[in-house]
Each structure stands twice: as structure tokens, then as C-alpha cells.
Design a protein around this motif. Structure first.
Motif, PDB file in Angstrom:
ATOM      1  N   LEU A  31       0.880  -1.148   0.429  1.00 19.80           N
ATOM      2  CA  LEU A  31      -0.014   0.085   0.032  1.00 19.80           C
ATOM      3  C   LEU A  31       1.066   1.292   0.094  1.00 19.80           C
ATOM      4  O   LEU A  31       0.133   2.186   0.081  1.00 19.80           O
ATOM      5  N   GLU A  32       2.321   1.547   0.176  1.00 21.52           N
ATOM      6  CA  GLU A  32       3.040   2.011   0.491  1.00 21.52           C
ATOM      7  C   GLU A  32       3.584   2.580  -1.592  1.00 21.52           C
ATOM      8  O   GLU A  32       3.886   4.102  -1.240  1.00 21.52           O
ATOM      9  N   LYS A  33       3.335   1.885  -2.096  1.00 20.53           N
ATOM     10  CA  LYS A  33       3.818   2.645  -3.225  1.00 20.53           C
ATOM     11  C   LYS A  33       2.763   3.348  -3.829  1.00 20.53           C
ATOM     12  O   LYS A  33       1.734   3.278  -3.257  1.00 20.53           O
ATOM     13  N   GLU A  34       3.358   3.665  -5.166  1.00 23.02           N
ATOM     14  CA  GLU A  34       2.557   4.849  -5.804  1.00 23.02           C
ATOM     15  C   GLU A  34       1.431   4.545  -6.581  1.00 23.02           C
ATOM     16  O   GLU A  34       0.484   4.577  -6.255  1.00 23.02           O
ATOM     17  N   GLU A  35       1.469   3.213  -7.562  1.00 24.65           N
ATOM     18  CA  GLU A  35       0.430   2.260  -8.062  1.00 24.65           C
ATOM     19  C   GLU A  35      -0.029   1.242  -7.214  1.00 24.65           C
ATOM     20  O   GLU A  35       1.199   0.249  -7.405  1.00 24.65           O
ATOM     21  N   ILE A  36      -0.311   1.223  -6.262  1.00 27.95           N
ATOM     22  CA  ILE A  36      -1.810   0.396  -6.156  1.00 27.95           C
ATOM     23  C   ILE A  36      -2.360  -0.752  -7.019  1.00 27.95           C
ATOM     24  O   ILE A  36      -3.420  -0.724  -7.533  1.00 27.95           O
ATOM     25  N   ILE A  37      -1.635  -2.062  -7.019  1.00 26.16           N
ATOM     26  CA  ILE A  37      -2.222  -3.093  -7.737  1.00 26.16           C
ATOM     27  C   ILE A  37      -2.423  -4.356  -6.744  1.00 26.16           C
ATOM     28  O   ILE A  37      -1.482  -5.077  -6.572  1.00 26.16           O
ATOM     29  N   CYS A  38      -3.364  -5.281  -7.163  1.00 28.36           N
ATOM     30  CA  CYS A  38      -3.959  -6.532  -6.442  1.00 28.36           C
ATOM     31  C   CYS A  38      -2.875  -7.399  -6.641  1.00 28.36           C
ATOM     32  O   CYS A  38      -2.302  -7.750  -8.306  1.00 28.36           O
ATOM     33  N   GLN A  39      -3.072  -8.658  -5.839  1.00 29.78           N
ATOM     34  CA  GLN A  39      -2.289 -10.027  -6.128  1.00 29.78           C
ATOM     35  C   GLN A  39      -2.043  -9.979  -7.887  1.00 29.78           C
ATOM     36  O   GLN A  39      -1.429 -10.831  -8.167  1.00 29.78           O
ATOM     37  N   ARG A  40      -3.290 -10.477  -7.635  1.00 29.41           N
ATOM     38  CA  ARG A  40      -4.367 -11.015  -8.631  1.00 29.41           C
ATOM     39  C   ARG A  40      -3.094 -10.568 -10.316  1.00 29.41           C
ATOM     40  O   ARG A  40      -2.068 -10.963 -11.536  1.00 29.41           O
ATOM     41  N   CYS A  41      -3.401  -8.888  -9.774  1.00 23.51           N
ATOM     42  CA  CYS A  41      -2.406  -7.905 -11.661  1.00 23.51           C
ATOM     43  C   CYS A  41      -1.317  -8.408 -11.444  1.00 23.51           C
ATOM     44  O   CYS A  41      -0.564  -8.190 -12.139  1.00 23.51           O
ATOM     45  N   PHE A  42      -0.585  -8.573 -10.154  1.00 25.45           N
ATOM     46  CA  PHE A  42       0.600  -8.710  -9.519  1.00 25.45           C
ATOM     47  C   PHE A  42       1.559  -9.376 -10.504  1.00 25.45           C
ATOM     48  O   PHE A  42       2.197  -9.295 -11.426  1.00 25.45           O
ATOM     49  N   ARG A  43       0.291 -10.587 -10.552  1.00 27.50           N
ATOM     50  CA  ARG A  43       0.980 -12.444 -10.965  1.00 27.50           C
ATOM     51  C   ARG A  43       1.028 -11.815 -12.589  1.00 27.50           C
ATOM     52  O   ARG A  43       1.572 -13.157 -13.146  1.00 27.50           O
ATOM     53  N   LEU A  44      -0.184 -11.650 -12.916  1.00 30.56           N
ATOM     54  CA  LEU A  44      -0.740 -11.866 -14.324  1.00 30.56           C
ATOM     55  C   LEU A  44       0.864 -10.838 -15.348  1.00 30.56           C
ATOM     56  O   LEU A  44       0.974 -11.109 -16.019  1.00 30.56           O
ATOM     57  N   ARG A  45       1.240  -9.056 -14.424  1.00 25.98           N
ATOM     58  CA  ARG A  45       1.815  -8.924 -15.452  1.00 25.98           C
ATOM     59  C   ARG A  45       3.302  -9.037 -15.312  1.00 25.98           C
ATOM     60  O   ARG A  45       3.779  -8.945 -15.931  1.00 25.98           O
ATOM     61  N   HIS A  46       3.478  -9.674 -14.016  1.00 29.40           N
ATOM     62  CA  HIS A  46       5.289 -10.085 -13.374  1.00 29.40           C
ATOM     63  C   HIS A  46       5.472 -11.475 -14.086  1.00 29.40           C
ATOM     64  O   HIS A  46       6.407 -11.847 -14.321  1.00 29.40           O
ATOM     65  N   TYR A  47       4.729 -12.811 -13.538  1.00 31.07           N
ATOM     66  CA  TYR A  47       4.635 -13.829 -13.774  1.00 31.07           C
ATOM     67  C   TYR A  47       3.963 -14.614 -15.128  1.00 31.07           C
ATOM     68  O   TYR A  47       3.725 -16.010 -14.996  1.00 31.07           O
ATOM     69  N   ASN A  48       2.750 -14.007 -15.340  1.00 25.62           N
ATOM     70  CA  ASN A  48       1.746 -14.431 -17.906  1.00 25.62           C
ATOM     71  C   ASN A  48       0.588 -15.533 -15.955  1.00 25.62           C
ATOM     72  O   ASN A  48       0.546 -16.560 -16.412  1.00 25.62           O
ATOM     73  N   GLU A  49       0.928 -15.534 -14.833  1.00 26.34           N
ATOM     74  CA  GLU A  49       0.054 -16.852 -14.213  1.00 26.34           C
ATOM     75  C   GLU A  49      -1.185 -16.253 -14.093  1.00 26.34           C
ATOM     76  O   GLU A  49      -1.320 -14.601 -13.643  1.00 26.34           O
TER      77      GLU A  49
END
Length: 368
Positions: A31-49
Motif C-alpha cells: 500500500l506504500e507504493k505509488e500505484e496499487i495493484i492487487c496480487q492477481r494483477c501483479f502475478r498476471l503482469r510479472h509472471y503471466n500467472e
């Protein structure tokens, strides 16, 4: 930080930090980051999971119904490679009296020889027959950026100072379209999570425009008759075209059959020797056989020589259902929703098409 009113910038879902594995979860540290994304989007973006989500059809429809109470421009995106499969039936019901701009995305997938003027006129005619009278029809490739400048200018002209809602079925490229518009207009990076998995955007995502109005990405409506909803994620990558389709031509005699992997089948029953042109992802193998041997071939080789689906996926794959047609016009397409189509010239042919139970098969005037 209070998570109330925080939404994922990737998919629009409300952020929560208490229930890992559920929609909207993100670790409190993120939550400290400038852009907040959910874990689902994070995994999709970075690991294609891909994490499966449970969101009912009614939830999608409720969100769309709210658009009818606004005074806005509606931009309806369809996948030109899957025009009928990506159509939203009864869109006018959802959007009320709001004007509509129809945008055909993924135009880069069609053969370069395609006449774009004829294609736009075809889209206008089909839209009218399906109960929609758009202000204009455009062709774009959101992935490559083709036609985006023109679309941006048209949207700005037609919206007349109103909000803009982008609507479409799952997997038509809405989020890619908006990301491309943001890049073109402001030079920004991708804001919205994109993938070829149905249902990536889970709630409304608002992007502020210069005049205080908003560009809004809406969740994709799920059309259950599309092939995407009957194949595994692995097979979805195979059947989803990523580059220009190479038409494959077969000279067929009566009583010959074509298999498209193990996903669908086409029987040419009657009408004399004639060419058929197949428009599918280049990665799908086509096998020809005699009609009398077709059932046996499928029984022996489905999941192996005839794939996708593979052996494992075949266990949960629906049975193939037969649809019979007699061609009454000179040039017709037989469409397998979400997979592709076959074009036949000259009327009089008698054919049968097989697709998984639940997948739509239809006859239409030729697209190309």
C-alpha cells in the motif's frame, strides 16, 4: 493506510488486505507504493500467472446497466476476427439513448489483402441487422497501434464533452485499446492489466480526461458460446491468433472432412468439387480425411494427432455437436464462435459443422 475506497489500478477491483486468495487482496506492505495493484494483477503482469475469479454474469450486467443512467459516449469494441462471438446482444438495452461508436479491433489479424472499405461496410450492415445503429464504424489494431490516432480524434469529436465508456465482451482487447490511447495521448505506460484470459477487468476503471470527464473501462461481458470458455488456458494461447492469419485453401470433393485440431470438424457433403478457405490461428493444424472415416479418426486420434485439446484436457472437453447447413448465397462463412471460419463460394452446397456443445456455429455473408 486505510484501504477503504482504494481500487486496483490494473483491474478496478476494491483492494483488501485481510483475505489472501480472494478478490482484491494485496499485502499491506504494497500500500506504500505509488500505484496499487492487487496480487492477481501483479502475478498476471510479472509472471503471466492466472488466478481464477468468481464473478457472476449478473455482476457484469449490473455494472453495464448503470451506464444507461449516464449521459455519455459508448465505444463498443468487437474482435473483428470473432465478430459474431464478441457481439453483445441487446446492447441498446444497457446503454439507453447514449450514442455508440463501433470499433473493430485486431484488424492486423486479417490478411493484408482484405479490402478495409468493404469490411467497414460489412460491419455497418451486420450491426444494423443485429439491432445497432452506430454513429460510425472504425478499424484498429490496439496491439500494434494502427488506427488509434484516428480513433482518438473520432472519440474526442463525438463525445462532445461527455464521459466515454468502453464496452465489449471478454477478450476483445478493450484494456489494450485504452492503454494504447493513453500511450498515444499522454505518452504514459500501460495502466490496465491485459491478457488473453476472459474476464481480466473486474470493475469500472476511470481514467481522468483533461476536461474533468472520464474514460471508463468496463468489465467484459462473458459470451458463453465462445470457444475460449471451453478450452484450457494452455490451449487458449494456441487458438488465439497473434499475427496475420494465413488463409488455407482446400479443394474438396463431396464426402470429405476437415478436422481443426480436435476442437471442431467440417463435413463437405454435397455440391461438386469446390475450394473452401479456412481462416483460423496459424498454429491450429488442419487434417483432411474421407467422411466415412471421420468418426473413426476422431475416436482414435483425438488428443494426440488431433489436438488441441490434448489427452488430459480431452477428459473435460464437451462432446462435438453437429450443425447442418445448405448454402443459399454465392459466398458464405461458416463461423465457429471464437475459433475462426470457413468460406465457401457458390450456392447449393450441403455441409455440416461440428463444435463443442455450447459453442455457437452460424452461417453469415462472407466477411472477406
Amino acid at each position: 493506510m486505510n484501504v477503504n475506497n482504494l481500487h486496483c489500478i490494473g483491474c478496478g477491483v476494491a483492494i483488501q488486505t485481510d483475505r489472501p486468495g480472494e478478490l482484491g487482496y494485496t499485502p499491506r506492505s504494497a500500500l506504500e507504493k505509488e500505484e496499487i495493484i492487487c496480487q492477481r494483477c501483479f502475478r498476471l503482469r510479472h509472471y503471466n500467472e492466472v488466478q481464477d475469479v468468481e464473478l457472476s454474469d449478473q455482476s457484469f450486467l449490473d455494472i453495464l446497466h448503470a451506464i444507461g443512467n449516464t449521459d455519455s459516449l459508448i465505444v463498443k469494441i468487437i474482435d473483428i476476427f470473432d465478430f459474431n462471438g464478441s457481439w453483445i446482444p441487446g446492447l441498446q438495452r444497457f446503454v439507453g439513448k447514449n450514442p455508440i461508436l463501433l470499433v473493430g479491433n485486431k484488424a492486423d489479424l486479417l490478411p493484408k489483402s482484405t479490402n478495409t472499405n468493404k469490411l467497414v461496410n460489412w460491419m455497418k450492415k451486420q450491426a444494423k441487422e443485429l439491432g445497432l445503429s452506430p454513429l460510425d464504424v472504425l478499424l484498429v489494431s490496439a496491439a500494434k497501434g494502427n488506427g488509434i490516432q484516428e480513433a482518438l480524434a473520432e472519440i474526442d469529436s463525438l463525445r462532445q464533452g461527455k464521459d466515454v465508456y468502453i464496452v465489449g465482451c471478454t477478450n476483445v482487447g478493450k484494456s489494450t485499446f485504452i492503454n494504447r490511447i493513453i500511450k498515444t495521448a499522454a505518452g504514459g505506460n500501460d495502466v490496465i492489466t491485459t491478457s488473453h484470459v476472459p474476464g481480466t477487468t473486474l470493475d469500472m476503471i476511470e481514467i481522468s480526461l483533461d476536461d474533468g470527464k472520464s474514460l471508463v473501462d468496463t468489465p467484459g461481458i462473458i459470451n458463453h458460446h465462445q470457444m475460449a470458455h471451453y478450452v484450457s488456458k494452455k490451449d487458449l494461447k494456441i487458438i488465439t491468433p497473434k499475427k496475420e492469419i494465413k488463409p488455407r485453401v482446400y479443394q474438396l470433393n463431396e464426402n470429405q472432412t476437415l478436422f481443426f485440431g480436435g476442437l471442431a470438424r467440417f463435413d463437405y457433403i454435397k455440391g461438386g468439387r469446390r475450394p473452401v478457405v479456412c481462416y483460423l490461428a496459424n498454429s491450429i493444424d488442419i487434417h483432411r480425411t474421407k467422411l466415412e472415416k471421420a468418426d473413426e479418426l476422431y475416436e482414435k486420434h483425438a488428443g494426440e494427432m488431433l489436438q488441441p485439446p490434448g489427452k488430459e484436457e480431452l477428459e473435460n472437453f464437451p462432446e462435438l455437436v453437429r450443425h447442418e447447413f445448405k448454402l443459399k448465397d454465392d459466398k458464405m462463412d461458416i463461423v465457429f464462435s471464437g475459433l475462426g471460419w470457413i468460406t465457401l463460394k457458390e450456392q447449393g452446397a450441403q455441409v455440416a459443422a461440428y463444435a463443442p456443445k455450447g459453442v455457437s456455429v452460424l452461417l453469415r455473408p462472407s466477411l472477406i
